[in-house]
Design an enzyme around this catalytic site. Structure first.
Site, short mmCIF file in Angstrom:
data_model
loop_
_atom_site.label_atom_id
_atom_site.label_comp_id
_atom_site.label_asym_id
_atom_site.label_seq_id
_atom_site.Cartn_x
_atom_site.Cartn_y
_atom_site.Cartn_z
N LEU A 263 41.11 28.32 -9.17
CA LEU A 263 40.23 27.51 -9.94
C LEU A 263 39.54 28.31 -11.01
O LEU A 263 38.91 27.71 -11.94
CB LEU A 263 39.42 26.85 -8.76
CG LEU A 263 40.08 25.60 -7.98
CD1 LEU A 263 38.96 25.29 -7.09
CD2 LEU A 263 40.34 24.46 -8.96
N HIS A 264 39.33 29.74 -10.69
CA HIS A 264 38.67 30.50 -11.72
C HIS A 264 39.39 31.02 -12.74
O HIS A 264 38.99 31.66 -13.91
CB HIS A 264 38.04 31.87 -10.96
CG HIS A 264 36.95 31.80 -10.67
ND1 HIS A 264 36.66 30.99 -9.33
CD2 HIS A 264 35.50 32.11 -10.87
CE1 HIS A 264 35.22 31.05 -8.96
NE2 HIS A 264 34.59 31.64 -9.99
N THR B 222 40.60 54.03 15.15
CA THR B 222 42.18 53.99 14.64
C THR B 222 42.45 55.61 14.29
O THR B 222 41.55 56.19 13.85
CB THR B 222 41.99 53.30 13.42
OG1 THR B 222 41.43 51.87 13.99
CG2 THR B 222 43.16 53.07 12.79
N GLY C 290 41.62 33.01 -15.36
CA GLY C 290 41.78 34.41 -15.81
C GLY C 290 40.40 35.02 -15.31
O GLY C 290 40.36 36.32 -15.19
N PHE D 158 40.15 55.39 8.68
CA PHE D 158 39.53 54.15 8.37
C PHE D 158 38.37 53.79 9.29
O PHE D 158 38.05 52.65 9.66
CB PHE D 158 40.69 53.00 8.60
CG PHE D 158 41.78 53.02 7.80
CD1 PHE D 158 41.82 53.37 6.52
CD2 PHE D 158 43.13 52.85 8.48
CE1 PHE D 158 42.98 53.57 5.86
CE2 PHE D 158 44.06 53.22 7.93
CZ PHE D 158 44.20 53.21 6.65
N GLU E 299 32.71 41.81 18.81
CA GLU E 299 32.98 42.35 17.86
C GLU E 299 33.85 41.35 17.26
O GLU E 299 33.89 41.32 15.93
CB GLU E 299 33.90 43.66 18.33
CG GLU E 299 33.04 44.82 18.71
CD GLU E 299 33.93 46.03 19.26
OE1 GLU E 299 34.89 46.29 18.60
OE2 GLU E 299 33.57 46.66 20.11
N ALA F 161 34.88 55.47 16.15
CA ALA F 161 36.01 55.92 15.61
C ALA F 161 37.24 55.74 16.48
O ALA F 161 37.19 56.40 17.59
CB ALA F 161 35.92 57.59 15.34
N PRO G 69 45.73 58.09 12.20
CA PRO G 69 46.80 58.03 11.27
C PRO G 69 48.06 57.59 12.08
O PRO G 69 48.50 58.33 13.06
CB PRO G 69 46.66 59.49 10.54
CG PRO G 69 45.30 59.84 10.97
CD PRO G 69 44.83 59.45 12.00
N THR H 12 45.16 43.48 14.87
CA THR H 12 45.87 42.50 13.84
C THR H 12 46.09 41.29 14.45
O THR H 12 45.82 40.96 15.50
CB THR H 12 47.28 43.26 13.63
OG1 THR H 12 48.09 43.46 15.00
CG2 THR H 12 47.14 44.77 13.26
#
Length: 391
Positions: free
Chosen positions: A349-350, A136, A352, A166, A254, A134, A138, A377
């Site tokens: 390429l897929h 991160t 729809g 998160f 990590e 834990a 708010p 980030t």
């Protein structure tokens, strides 16, 4: 349904030996039976059931690198790579297992007391105890100095106040490592950070809602709250005020784990897309015969091969204990960006069909961007790279 690729294609990877390949085969067969048939249900229900954690632990797949005295195999990092890759091949929601096995557990193994190791690590291996990290909060930016959760020592306890968000595995975790400020008068804003081991039944601790997000579907990600939570001083991990130092020491692995997961996600998307377009037609011609499709597949395959070569080299260096934080940061930044770019091409390429909610390619496209925010980030990673190369 999980896509599979022949294991012998990985035989040439320099860090893999026969025992790694046997481990790979075992975990793949286990996941095909115990995870793949239930993966859709787990996504809909919002996480992996505790019963699966117990099964994967009983089969000896968790924390294989831990010492035999704690119930591990004393294996090398190659086993962790194999585990992370096979989990990611099934789906990104299983990534919480790698966080438990190769992010949280190493902190305790390295910095914990004998009592802490004996209390937690054997249960980490069996899957009896699920863990989380834990960090991160708010409204928090990417700077560790922004931490607002405090832990004030009084009468044999740390009184913890604040919130975390998160937190992967946070909703079901039995235990978590929590980054707190223990010295509010530290000269530097980055000093005075400590890591506390906090159990789920700690007085003053509560969980908020399970977080839905644009990535990882309904994964086990949660808010955590601390309202005068009473944490025994014996639950301090390492030394007080050394939390930032400990985090920096573990950042290399990590970031490498993040790069590995993103690369496998991209590889899976390539495999899914190739299989799809081989069976599709446009203007009475197979899509796989169109030059544009061939060009795109060639570009994706080249990017993945370059990424794989880079990452495999870093894995070998990491296994020998080299300091490669700059190179690993480059890999994390570039491969997560590359995977995001590849996901867009594969969705194109897929056509729809790539936007059907129950299709794996859609989930990959949804999940891949989130990896860019793990361990920092892009901006913070680039700053680290620039600083380390002397700019």
């Amino acid at each position: 349904m999980v896509s599979t690729m022949a294991i012998n294609k990985d035989d040439s990877r320099s860090f893999l030996r026969e025992e790694h390949l046997l481990f790979k085969q075992s975990i793949r067969e286990f996941l095909a039976k115990e995870a793949v048939p239930f993966y859709d249900q787990w996504e809909n229900e919002g996480g992996i059931p505790c019963s699966f954690w117990k099964k994967i632990g009983d089969n000896g797949f968790l924390c294989p690198w831990l010492d035999v005295e704690f119930g591990g195999l004393g294996a090398d990092f190659g086993y962790s790579v194999v585990l992370a890759e096979e989990l990611e091949m099934v789906g990104s929601v299983l990534g919480g297992i790698s966080i438990h096995s190769d992010v949280v557990a190493p902190y305790i193994a390295t910095f914990g007391t004998i009592d802490q190791k004996q209390r937690y690590l054997p249960k980490f291996i069996t899957g009896e105890m699920i863990s989380a990290f834990a960090f991160t909060e708010p409204g928090m930016g990417s700077e560790i100095a922004d931490i607002q959760t405090t832990a004030i020592k009084k009468d044999g306890y740390y009184i913890v106040n604040g919130a975390k968000t998160f937190v992967i595995n946070g909703f079901t975790a039995d235990f978590m490592i929590v980054a707190c400020k223990t010295d509010l008068n530290a000269v530097s804003s980055q000093d005075g950070i400590s890591l506390l081991l906090i159990d789920k039944d700690t007085p003053g601790f509560s969980r908020g809602r399970k977080l839905g997000n644009a990535g990882l579907g309904n994964s086990d990600s949660a808010e955590l709250f601390f309202d005068d939570a009473l944490v025994p001083v014996g639950n301090l991990l390492g030394e007080e005020g050394k939390g930032l130092s400990y985090i920096m020491q573990k950042l290399q692995q990590e970031k490498l784990m993040c790069a590995i997961g993103s690369l496998i996600a991209a590889k899976d998307m390539l495999h899914l897309t190739m299989n799809f377009i081989k069976g599709q037609k446009a203007f009475n011609k197979k899509i796989s015969k169109f030059k544009n499709a061939q060009f795109t597949i060639a570009e994706i395959a080249t990017d993945i091969q370059l990424g794989r070569t880079f990452v495999d080299g870093l894995i070998c260096k990491h296994m020998t204990g080299e300091n490669i934080i700059t190179e690993v940061s480059m890999a994390k930044y570039w491969i997560t960006e590359m995977s995001k770019r590849i996901s867009e091409k594969c969705m194109q390429l897929h056509d729809g069909y790539g936007y059907m909610e129950d299709d794996k390619i859609t989930r990959r496209h949804r999940d891949i961007p989130l990896s860019k925010f793990f361990t920092g980030t892009d901006e913070t990673v680039k700053i680290l790279i620039a600083k380390n190369i002397g700019f």
